[in-house]
Design an enzyme around this catalytic site. Structure first.
Site, PDB file in Angstrom:
ATOM      1  CE  LYS A 130      29.256   2.810  63.396  1.00 32.38           C
ATOM      2  NZ  LYS A 130      28.590   4.095  63.090  1.00 32.38           N
ATOM      3  CG  ASP A 166      25.134   3.856  63.483  1.00 32.95           C
ATOM      4  OD1 ASP A 166      24.060   3.958  64.093  1.00 32.95           O
ATOM      5  OD2 ASP A 166      26.225   4.248  63.945  1.00 32.95           O
ATOM      6  CE  LYS A 211      24.012   6.077  66.992  1.00 31.19           C
ATOM      7  NZ  LYS A 211      24.958   6.209  65.869  1.00 31.19           N
ATOM      8  CG  ASP A 241       9.788  11.103  62.769  1.00 28.67           C
ATOM      9  OD1 ASP A 241       8.698  11.499  63.230  1.00 28.67           O
ATOM     10  OD2 ASP A 241      10.418  11.726  61.914  1.00 28.67           O
ATOM     11  CB  THR A 298      29.385   4.355  73.809  1.00 25.95           C
ATOM     12  OG1 THR A 298      29.362   4.730  72.429  1.00 25.95           O
ATOM     13  CG2 THR A 298      28.917   2.925  73.936  1.00 25.95           C
ATOM     14  NE  ARG A 313      36.442   8.678  66.956  1.00 26.22           N
ATOM     15  CZ  ARG A 313      35.753   9.367  67.850  1.00 26.22           C
ATOM     16  NH1 ARG A 313      35.997  10.662  68.013  1.00 26.22           N
ATOM     17  NH2 ARG A 313      34.816   8.780  68.578  1.00 26.22           N
TER      18      ARG A 313
HETATM   19  O1  C5P Z   1      35.545   6.211  66.273  1.00 26.39           O
HETATM   20  P1  C5P Z   1      34.755   5.352  67.224  1.00 26.39           P
HETATM   21  O2  C5P Z   1      35.332   3.963  67.393  1.00 26.39           O
HETATM   22  O3  C5P Z   1      34.496   6.040  68.543  1.00 26.39           O
HETATM   23  O4  C5P Z   1      33.361   5.179  66.484  1.00 26.39           O
HETATM   24  C1  C5P Z   1      32.228   4.621  67.084  1.00 26.39           C
HETATM   25  C2  C5P Z   1      31.128   4.575  66.073  1.00 26.39           C
HETATM   26  O5  C5P Z   1      30.000   3.967  66.673  1.00 26.39           O
HETATM   27  C3  C5P Z   1      30.685   5.919  65.551  1.00 26.39           C
HETATM   28  O6  C5P Z   1      30.353   5.745  64.179  1.00 26.39           O
HETATM   29  C4  C5P Z   1      29.451   6.253  66.341  1.00 26.39           C
HETATM   30  O7  C5P Z   1      28.518   6.999  65.593  1.00 26.39           O
HETATM   31  C5  C5P Z   1      28.881   4.872  66.622  1.00 26.39           C
HETATM   32  N1  C5P Z   1      28.071   4.727  67.832  1.00 26.39           N
HETATM   33  C6  C5P Z   1      28.542   5.028  69.085  1.00 26.39           C
HETATM   34  N2  C5P Z   1      27.730   4.877  70.181  1.00 26.39           N
HETATM   35  C7  C5P Z   1      26.486   4.431  70.052  1.00 26.39           C
HETATM   36  C8  C5P Z   1      25.999   4.117  68.790  1.00 26.39           C
HETATM   37  C9  C5P Z   1      26.834   4.275  67.690  1.00 26.39           C
HETATM   38  O8  C5P Z   1      29.704   5.406  69.213  1.00 26.39           O
HETATM   39  N3  C5P Z   1      25.730   4.238  71.113  1.00 26.39           N
END
Ligand code: C5P
Length: 227
Positions: free
Chosen positions: A30, A58, A60, A63, A117, A207
């Site tokens: 991603k 990703d 998002k 517009d 999330t 992470r």
């Molecule tokens: O580091 P972590 O596992 O929290 O990363 C989650 C990834 O998913 C990030 O890149 C974040 O931008 C993306 N994301 C998210 N929640 C969403 C959509 C995308 O955490 N609803």
């Protein structure tokens, strides 16, 4: 269920280093705002050169319908396998996008972001005056009716979305903490077992992988648990 690894790292070289380390694993990559804004298309090309990874871009998008459709048409030319837009852009935007993409010979999968999330119920309600499940139900209905391929949601809405649309309507779930790692800024987090029980099609992990001492080992452990 597929593992999608978020490449939210600090430099182009860090991205390539991570891609090389994960070479050969059955994962999606991603590329999000940080890496794409910094490195652009050259990063996508470099990742694909390292291995035949599938790429989820990703960004998002949000517009007015015509601007989104123009942007999605450009995205579709980038040789990415999946990208996303915000469901709250509305049904007319989503229909305009899918109509535009239908003219192409081949198009990436298109997902709609439902509720981030990082929202808990309280913060979500203060913005949308709805509870998360109710909003996600409506977002998934219009996304499905507009011809999209699935939703970005938390694990806790995955079943609800499938029940309301189609079992094949994709759910991609960030906020995954595979082995109970700290949740950071994520609020609606879940582990792999929970993602399995809720029929997530993709789990997104950032992470806990890219900050680990041995990212490949963490990925391998996750893939083992996905079997
Ligand atoms: O580091 P972590 O596992 O929290 O990363 C989650 C990834 O998913 C990030 O890149 C974040 O931008 C993306 N994301 C998210 N929640 C969403 C959509 C995308 O955490 N609803």
């Amino acid at each position: 269920m597929k593992l999608c690894v978020a490449f939210d790292v600090a430099s182009y070289d860090d991205c390539l280093h991570l891609a090389k380390e994960l070479k050969g694993l059955d994962i999606w990559i991603k590329v999000g705002l940080r890496s794409y804004l910094r490195d652009g298309v050259k990063l996508l090309e470099a990742i694909k050169k390292i291995d035949d990874f599938k790429i989820f871009l990703d960004l998002k998008l949000y517009d007015i319908p015509n601007t989104m459709a123009d942007a999605c048409e450009e995205l579709a030319k980038l040789n990415v396998d999946m990208f996303n837009i915000h469901a709250s852009a509305g049904k007319s935007a989503m229909c305009t996008i899918m109509d535009r993409l239908s003219a192409l010979e081949k198009r990436p999968l298109v997902l709609a972001v439902s509720a981030l999330t990082s929202f808990d119920e309280q913060e979500f309600f203060s913005l949308y005056r709805q509870d998360i499940k109710q909003a996600v139900k409506e977002f998934s209905k219009i996304s499905y009716e507009s011809g999209l391929d699935g939703m970005v949601c938390s694990v806790y809405e995955s079943l609800l979305i499938k029940e309301n649309t189609d079992s094949k309507f994709i759910t991609l779930t960030p906020g995954i903490r595979p082995f109970k790692e700290k949740s950071d800024d994520q609020k609606r987090v879940a582990d792999i077992q929970c993602a399995k029980e809720n029929l997530s099609d993709f789990i997104v992990v950032g992470r806990p992988i890219y900050k680990a001492k041995e990212p490949r080992k963490v990925c391998e452990d996750i893939l083992e648990h996905l079997k």
